[in-house]
Design an enzyme around this catalytic site. Structure first.
Site, PDB file in Angstrom:
ATOM      1  N   HIS A 135       0.883  -1.162  -0.020  1.00  0.00           N
ATOM      2  CA  HIS A 135       0.050  -0.030   0.024  1.00  0.00           C
ATOM      3  C   HIS A 135       0.946   1.262   0.162  1.00  0.00           C
ATOM      4  O   HIS A 135       0.271   2.484  -0.004  1.00  0.00           O
ATOM      5  CB  HIS A 135      -1.089   0.058   1.243  1.00  0.00           C
ATOM      6  CG  HIS A 135      -2.018  -0.921   1.258  1.00  0.00           C
ATOM      7  ND1 HIS A 135      -3.190  -1.070   0.632  1.00  0.00           N
ATOM      8  CD2 HIS A 135      -1.974  -2.271   2.005  1.00  0.00           C
ATOM      9  CE1 HIS A 135      -3.805  -2.151   0.751  1.00  0.00           C
ATOM     10  NE2 HIS A 135      -2.945  -3.005   1.399  1.00  0.00           N
ATOM     11  N   HIS A 166      -3.273 -12.481   2.813  1.00  0.00           N
ATOM     12  CA  HIS A 166      -2.466 -12.536   4.264  1.00  0.00           C
ATOM     13  C   HIS A 166      -3.171 -13.640   4.976  1.00  0.00           C
ATOM     14  O   HIS A 166      -3.759 -13.295   5.850  1.00  0.00           O
ATOM     15  CB  HIS A 166      -2.219 -11.189   4.921  1.00  0.00           C
ATOM     16  CG  HIS A 166      -3.489 -10.175   4.925  1.00  0.00           C
ATOM     17  ND1 HIS A 166      -4.771 -10.780   5.217  1.00  0.00           N
ATOM     18  CD2 HIS A 166      -3.402  -8.953   4.408  1.00  0.00           C
ATOM     19  CE1 HIS A 166      -5.788  -9.674   5.209  1.00  0.00           C
ATOM     20  NE2 HIS A 166      -5.043  -8.671   4.631  1.00  0.00           N
ATOM     21  N   ASP A 193       2.316  -6.017   2.847  1.00  0.00           N
ATOM     22  CA  ASP A 193       1.170  -5.301   3.133  1.00  0.00           C
ATOM     23  C   ASP A 193       1.506  -4.176   3.637  1.00  0.00           C
ATOM     24  O   ASP A 193       1.066  -3.463   4.628  1.00  0.00           O
ATOM     25  CB  ASP A 193       0.269  -6.130   4.056  1.00  0.00           C
ATOM     26  CG  ASP A 193      -1.132  -5.787   4.441  1.00  0.00           C
ATOM     27  OD1 ASP A 193      -1.702  -4.881   3.446  1.00  0.00           O
ATOM     28  OD2 ASP A 193      -1.758  -6.062   5.216  1.00  0.00           O
ATOM     29  N   ALA A 215      -2.948  -2.162  11.326  1.00  0.00           N
ATOM     30  CA  ALA A 215      -3.441  -1.461  10.023  1.00  0.00           C
ATOM     31  C   ALA A 215      -1.964  -1.627   8.983  1.00  0.00           C
ATOM     32  O   ALA A 215      -1.219  -0.569   8.704  1.00  0.00           O
ATOM     33  CB  ALA A 215      -3.331   0.164  10.223  1.00  0.00           C
TER      34      ALA A 215
END
Length: 384
Positions: A62, A213, A271, A306
């Site tokens: 991300h 994931h 991630d 997060a």
């Protein structure tokens, strides 16, 4: 960055090939490619005591370097790409997070241009078609069922650059969306899901091929209700993503995945969010505020994990030195497997002649010392 040599021989290293590790091996680079033999007068770089492995391929990322792939400008996205390249990721897919449909179509237009320019390998839509029960760091107000028409809308906005969608396939429209994606050669990934074992099997039979994931944002493994984890691990058609940052997974969970699925079905991912390669502080992940402390990213409200601040050189180092995964298996998981899934193994993912000269140099302790992408040193092992 150091300049590109017309012909360079990387000599003396342990070179990891699909067929095994070559001691005192060599890799010959000519222009942007790996070739079978060296031209006369080629420059030689002595890498004795080092490892040479293929460039890393991250199919779930991300952002990084303080920049977001979800909301950043083109220049900011490029900053994130550069940050991960400096950590060995020479091929990268940009992942979105849940947002309004119009916003996601706009992001798809921005990111698809970078794919077309060769800076990214594709787009991964993580959300909004996920379960509110397993939303993780996604805004519940913006979640929606996986309507095939809306999935198609995002595919069209990406102009052929969409590589993967993460779906809670148990939701209404989930199976139909999986079939749509499979028909168009786009990966349907099961994740952020509250599915049962039986529902997960149905989605795999419909064409889902990746576990987003694994373990995270899905029901745990139960002895009477095995849930999605058992279905995803047992099926040879599924590749399981793993976040090996020491926070998302206990080492025993990582070992279980490698043991049960095999290295050929594991894809190590980051991630990563904006803080990767950047540092602690306050960030935004889509519309949600994130606090990064001691390298761990959590939502300010709710404290859910997060994303990560992981880079793939750290994932590689942990896998070999802490988890004791064989080097060849780690290379398969961090380069070859994701490259195959993304449909780019003909160009990247191994050190075979004819492929792009994308490679990583590691020292004897598996610390990154050099990165080359398409024949150009991003980090020169002789300079640092």
């Amino acid at each position: 960055m150091a300049g590109r040599a017309d012909s360079t021989v990387l000599a003396g290293a342990r070179v990891v090939l699909p067929t095994g590790t070559v001691e005192d091996g060599r890799v010959v680079v000519e222009g942007t490619r790996i070739v079978g033999g060296a031209a006369e007068g080629a420059r030689t770089v002595d890498l004795s005591g080092h490892w040479v492995v293929p460039g890393f391929v991250d199919m779930h990322n991300h952002g990084g370097g303080g920049a977001s792939f979800t909301s950043g400008t083109v220049d900011e996205v490029l900053t994130g790409i550069r940050t991960h390249r400096e950590h060995g990721t020479t091929t990268l897919v940009a992942s979105t997070v849940t947002g309004e449909m119009d916003f996601l179509t706009q992001r798809a237009a921005v990111l698809s241009e970078l794919v077309e320019q060769g800076d990214l390998a594709g787009i991964h839509f993580e959300g909004p078609f996920i379960s509110p029960c397993r939303k993780g760091a996604h805004s519940e107000d913006l979640l929606r069922h996986p309507d095939p028409a809306e999935v198609r809308k995002l595919m069209d906005a990406a102009r052929g650059t969409a590589k993967m969608f993460t779906l809670a396939t148990e939701l209404p429209g989930g199976i139909e969306s999986v079939r749509l994606l499979a028909e168009h050669g786009v990966i349907a990934a099961i994740g952020h899901t509250d599915a049962t074992y039986e529902q997960t099997v149905e989605a795999i039979d419909a064409g889902a091929t990746v576990a987003t994931h694994l373990y995270n944002a899905m029901p745990g493994l139960g002895h009477r209700a095995p849930g999605p984890i058992a279905a995803l691990l047992e099926d040879e058609r599924v590749t399981v993503e793993l976040i090996n940052d020491g926070t998302h997974l206990h080492p025993a969970a990582l070992e279980l995945a490698y043991h049960h699925a095999g290295a050929h079905r594991v894809a190590l991912i980051t991630d990563a969010m904006d803080a990767a390669g950047f540092g602690d502080g306050r960030y935004q992940l889509g519309p949600l505020a994130v606090e990064v402390k001691d390298g761990v990213a959590r939502l300010v409200e709710g404290n859910s994990i997060a994303g990560s601040t992981l880079t793939l050189d750290t994932a590689f180092h942990r896998a070999v030195t802490i988890d004791r995964i064989p080097v060849g298996d780690v290379v398969q998981s961090i380069s070859a497997n994701p490259a195959r899934l993304l449909g780019v193994y003909d160009r990247v993912g191994s050190l075979d002649p004819g492929k792009d000269a994308d490679l990583v140099v590691l020292d004897a302790e598996f610390t990154l010392k050099g990165v080359m992408r398409k024949g150009e040193w991003i980090i020169d092992p002789q300079i640092g």
